[in-house]
Design a protein around this motif. Structure first.
Motif, PDB file in Angstrom:
ATOM      1  N   VAL A   1      38.476  46.166  28.179  1.00 54.88           N
ATOM      2  CA  VAL A   1      37.640  45.454  27.234  1.00 54.88           C
ATOM      3  C   VAL A   1      38.035  43.987  27.298  1.00 54.88           C
ATOM      4  CG1 VAL A   1      37.057  45.193  24.791  1.00 54.88           C
ATOM      5  CG2 VAL A   1      37.463  47.461  25.755  1.00 54.88           C
ATOM      6  N   GLY A   2      37.065  43.110  27.357  1.00 54.88           N
ATOM      7  CA  GLY A   2      37.341  41.679  27.394  1.00 54.88           C
ATOM      8  C   GLY A   2      37.297  41.132  28.799  1.00 54.88           C
ATOM      9  N   GLU A   3      37.620  39.869  28.906  1.00 52.90           N
ATOM     10  CA  GLU A   3      37.521  39.162  30.171  1.00 52.90           C
ATOM     11  C   GLU A   3      38.738  39.437  31.042  1.00 52.90           C
ATOM     12  OE1 GLU A   3      37.224  35.356  28.385  1.00 52.90           O
ATOM     13  OE2 GLU A   3      35.086  35.540  28.038  1.00 52.90           O
ATOM     14  N   GLY A   4      38.487  39.794  32.310  1.00 50.27           N
ATOM     15  CA  GLY A   4      39.558  40.024  33.267  1.00 50.27           C
ATOM     16  C   GLY A   4      39.749  38.810  34.158  1.00 50.27           C
ATOM     17  N   HIS A   5      40.584  38.991  35.165  1.00 47.61           N
ATOM     18  CA  HIS A   5      40.895  37.895  36.085  1.00 47.61           C
ATOM     19  C   HIS A   5      41.042  38.447  37.495  1.00 47.61           C
ATOM     20  CE1 HIS A   5      42.691  34.319  37.831  1.00 47.61           C
ATOM     21  NE2 HIS A   5      43.700  35.053  38.262  1.00 47.61           N
ATOM     22  N   LEU A   6      40.562  37.680  38.468  1.00 46.94           N
ATOM     23  CA  LEU A   6      40.700  38.009  39.873  1.00 46.94           C
ATOM     24  C   LEU A   6      40.862  36.701  40.624  1.00 46.94           C
ATOM     25  CD1 LEU A   6      40.401  40.365  42.003  1.00 46.94           C
ATOM     26  CD2 LEU A   6      38.066  39.570  42.254  1.00 46.94           C
ATOM     27  N   CYS A   7      41.756  36.699  41.618  1.00 48.51           N
ATOM     28  CA  CYS A   7      41.983  35.498  42.414  1.00 48.51           C
ATOM     29  C   CYS A   7      41.725  35.799  43.881  1.00 48.51           C
ATOM     30  CB  CYS A   7      43.415  35.001  42.220  1.00 48.51           C
ATOM     31  SG  CYS A   7      43.776  33.506  43.165  1.00 48.51           S
TER      32      CYS A   7
ATOM     33  N   ALA B   1      32.290  22.669  46.934  1.00 46.98           N
ATOM     34  CA  ALA B   1      30.955  22.181  47.298  1.00 46.98           C
ATOM     35  C   ALA B   1      29.921  23.303  47.208  1.00 46.98           C
ATOM     36  CB  ALA B   1      30.981  21.584  48.708  1.00 46.98           C
ATOM     37  N   HIS B   2      30.280  24.490  47.692  1.00 49.70           N
ATOM     38  CA  HIS B   2      29.368  25.643  47.657  1.00 49.70           C
ATOM     39  C   HIS B   2      29.016  26.021  46.221  1.00 49.70           C
ATOM     40  CE1 HIS B   2      27.681  29.568  48.733  1.00 49.70           C
ATOM     41  NE2 HIS B   2      28.419  30.066  47.756  1.00 49.70           N
ATOM     42  N   LEU B   3      30.021  26.102  45.367  1.00 51.87           N
ATOM     43  CA  LEU B   3      29.792  26.481  43.969  1.00 51.87           C
ATOM     44  C   LEU B   3      28.922  25.444  43.256  1.00 51.87           C
ATOM     45  CD1 LEU B   3      33.410  27.723  43.237  1.00 51.87           C
ATOM     46  CD2 LEU B   3      31.363  29.171  43.439  1.00 51.87           C
ATOM     47  N   GLU B   4      29.196  24.174  43.497  1.00 50.26           N
ATOM     48  CA  GLU B   4      28.377  23.125  42.886  1.00 50.26           C
ATOM     49  C   GLU B   4      26.933  23.226  43.357  1.00 50.26           C
ATOM     50  OE1 GLU B   4      30.586  19.590  43.880  1.00 50.26           O
ATOM     51  OE2 GLU B   4      31.875  19.792  42.107  1.00 50.26           O
ATOM     52  N   ALA B   5      26.728  23.507  44.651  1.00 49.05           N
ATOM     53  CA  ALA B   5      25.369  23.651  45.187  1.00 49.05           C
ATOM     54  C   ALA B   5      24.657  24.848  44.573  1.00 49.05           C
ATOM     55  CB  ALA B   5      25.415  23.783  46.712  1.00 49.05           C
ATOM     56  N   LYS B   6      25.404  25.882  44.224  1.00 45.66           N
ATOM     57  CA  LYS B   6      24.838  27.094  43.601  1.00 45.66           C
ATOM     58  C   LYS B   6      24.750  26.955  42.081  1.00 45.66           C
ATOM     59  CE  LYS B   6      24.454  29.972  47.176  1.00 45.66           C
ATOM     60  NZ  LYS B   6      23.252  30.717  47.498  1.00 45.66           N
ATOM     61  N   MET B   7      25.133  25.778  41.564  1.00 43.92           N
ATOM     62  CA  MET B   7      25.098  25.514  40.117  1.00 43.92           C
ATOM     63  C   MET B   7      26.040  26.442  39.353  1.00 43.92           C
ATOM     64  SD  MET B   7      22.962  22.974  40.096  1.00 43.92           S
ATOM     65  CE  MET B   7      22.451  22.742  38.425  1.00 43.92           C
ATOM     66  N   ILE B   8      27.161  26.777  39.966  1.00 43.14           N
ATOM     67  CA  ILE B   8      28.200  27.581  39.311  1.00 43.14           C
ATOM     68  C   ILE B   8      29.270  26.606  38.850  1.00 43.14           C
ATOM     69  CG2 ILE B   8      29.952  29.378  39.615  1.00 43.14           C
ATOM     70  CD1 ILE B   8      28.095  30.589  41.800  1.00 43.14           C
ATOM     71  N   ALA B   9      29.450  26.518  37.539  1.00 43.22           N
ATOM     72  CA  ALA B   9      30.363  25.538  36.956  1.00 43.22           C
ATOM     73  C   ALA B   9      31.815  25.843  37.294  1.00 43.22           C
ATOM     74  CB  ALA B   9      30.190  25.502  35.440  1.00 43.22           C
ATOM     75  N   ILE B  10      32.536  24.803  37.684  1.00 45.33           N
ATOM     76  CA  ILE B  10      33.979  24.927  37.880  1.00 45.33           C
ATOM     77  C   ILE B  10      34.635  24.648  36.541  1.00 45.33           C
ATOM     78  CG2 ILE B  10      36.003  23.950  39.032  1.00 45.33           C
ATOM     79  CD1 ILE B  10      34.129  23.488  41.472  1.00 45.33           C
TER      80      ILE B  10
ATOM     81  N   SER C   1      44.276  25.398  42.868  1.00 44.24           N
ATOM     82  CA  SER C   1      43.406  26.460  42.340  1.00 44.24           C
ATOM     83  C   SER C   1      42.151  25.857  41.744  1.00 44.24           C
ATOM     84  CB  SER C   1      44.099  27.248  41.206  1.00 44.24           C
ATOM     85  OG  SER C   1      45.079  28.115  41.679  1.00 44.24           O
ATOM     86  N   ILE C   2      41.046  26.608  41.869  1.00 44.90           N
ATOM     87  CA  ILE C   2      39.848  26.306  41.090  1.00 44.90           C
ATOM     88  C   ILE C   2      39.432  27.599  40.391  1.00 44.90           C
ATOM     89  CG2 ILE C   2      39.035  24.354  42.466  1.00 44.90           C
ATOM     90  CD1 ILE C   2      37.031  26.204  43.834  1.00 44.90           C
ATOM     91  N   TYR C   3      38.887  27.451  39.206  1.00 41.07           N
ATOM     92  CA  TYR C   3      38.488  28.587  38.380  1.00 41.07           C
ATOM     93  C   TYR C   3      37.018  28.484  37.997  1.00 41.07           C
ATOM     94  CZ  TYR C   3      43.446  29.573  37.462  1.00 41.07           C
ATOM     95  OH  TYR C   3      44.781  29.880  37.579  1.00 41.07           O
ATOM     96  N   ILE C   4      36.350  29.633  38.029  1.00 38.36           N
ATOM     97  CA  ILE C   4      34.966  29.756  37.573  1.00 38.36           C
ATOM     98  C   ILE C   4      34.883  31.003  36.698  1.00 38.36           C
ATOM     99  CG2 ILE C   4      34.024  28.572  39.589  1.00 38.36           C
ATOM    100  CD1 ILE C   4      33.270  31.335  40.757  1.00 38.36           C
ATOM    101  N   ARG C   5      33.718  31.282  36.144  1.00 42.26           N
ATOM    102  CA  ARG C   5      33.476  32.505  35.362  1.00 42.26           C
ATOM    103  C   ARG C   5      32.312  33.260  35.975  1.00 42.26           C
ATOM    104  NH1 ARG C   5      37.251  33.805  31.268  1.00 42.26           N
ATOM    105  NH2 ARG C   5      38.320  31.841  30.898  1.00 42.26           N
TER     106      ARG C   5
ATOM    107  N   SER D   1      37.372  35.651  34.585  1.00 40.49           N
ATOM    108  CA  SER D   1      37.925  34.458  35.197  1.00 40.49           C
ATOM    109  C   SER D   1      38.131  34.718  36.686  1.00 40.49           C
ATOM    110  CB  SER D   1      39.268  34.116  34.539  1.00 40.49           C
ATOM    111  OG  SER D   1      39.881  33.034  35.198  1.00 40.49           O
ATOM    112  N   ILE D   2      37.466  33.928  37.516  1.00 39.94           N
ATOM    113  CA  ILE D   2      37.546  34.066  38.965  1.00 39.94           C
ATOM    114  C   ILE D   2      38.208  32.803  39.511  1.00 39.94           C
ATOM    115  CG2 ILE D   2      36.263  34.432  41.099  1.00 39.94           C
ATOM    116  CD1 ILE D   2      36.058  36.763  39.023  1.00 39.94           C
ATOM    117  N   GLU D   3      39.265  33.017  40.267  1.00 40.62           N
ATOM    118  CA  GLU D   3      40.060  31.905  40.807  1.00 40.62           C
ATOM    119  C   GLU D   3      40.017  31.928  42.332  1.00 40.62           C
ATOM    120  OE1 GLU D   3      44.774  30.473  40.633  1.00 40.62           O
ATOM    121  OE2 GLU D   3      44.174  32.408  39.789  1.00 40.62           O
TER     122      GLU D   3
END
Length: 136
Positions: A75-81, A94-103, A115-119, A125-127
């Motif tokens: 339950v709740g938010e997990g994490h993967l790196c 650059a790829h994430l920004e082009a896909k409009m996925i916020a860092i 490290s960079i993190y996204i959701r 939390s995806i790292e």
């Protein structure tokens, strides 16, 4: 005895369709398997990412189930790196920004490594990180 590697990792989501679009379209992972309403599985290098509908995995298998996997979930938010070199992290940025996925966050670890993190759409939390953050 000591395990030699992690074969699979699991995340739990609230919307499988949104997760599938994110992990295939946003991150480019190859879909290995899918059971509508229950899970989607992806290949990632030598391992597998399991993405489950959290509610569906809490249901115990039928007594005569062919695959009697015990109930599990979180339950709740997990994490993967995901492992990435410094050059790959720049490419991912650059790829994430082009896909409009916020860092959400980006930084250099005190012991070295970036490290960079996204959701994902369920808030996990995806790292992307250099393995050297763990001395690898």
């Amino acid at each position: 005895m000591t395990p030699s590697a992690i074969l699979e990792s699991a995340l739990y989501v609230t919307d499988l369709d949104a997760a599938e679009k994110f992990y295939t379209g946003g991150l480019g992972l190859h879909l290995l398997g899918k059971v509508e309403g229950r899970h989607i599985f992806f290949r990632c290098g030598p391992g597998v990412l399991l993405v489950f509908n959290a509610e569906a995995t809490r249901v115990p298998p039928a007594p005569d189930a062919r695959l009697p996997v015990p109930p599990h979930g979180a339950v709740g938010e997990g994490h993967l790196c995901f492992a990435a070199t410094a050059v790959e992290i720049a490419g991912w940025r650059a790829h994430l920004e082009a896909k409009m996925i916020a860092i959400e966050s980006e930084f250099e670890w005190p012991q070295g490594g970036r490290s960079i993190y996204i959701r994902d759409p369920s808030g996990n939390s995806i790292e992307f990180a250099e393995p050297r953050i763990w001395g690898l």
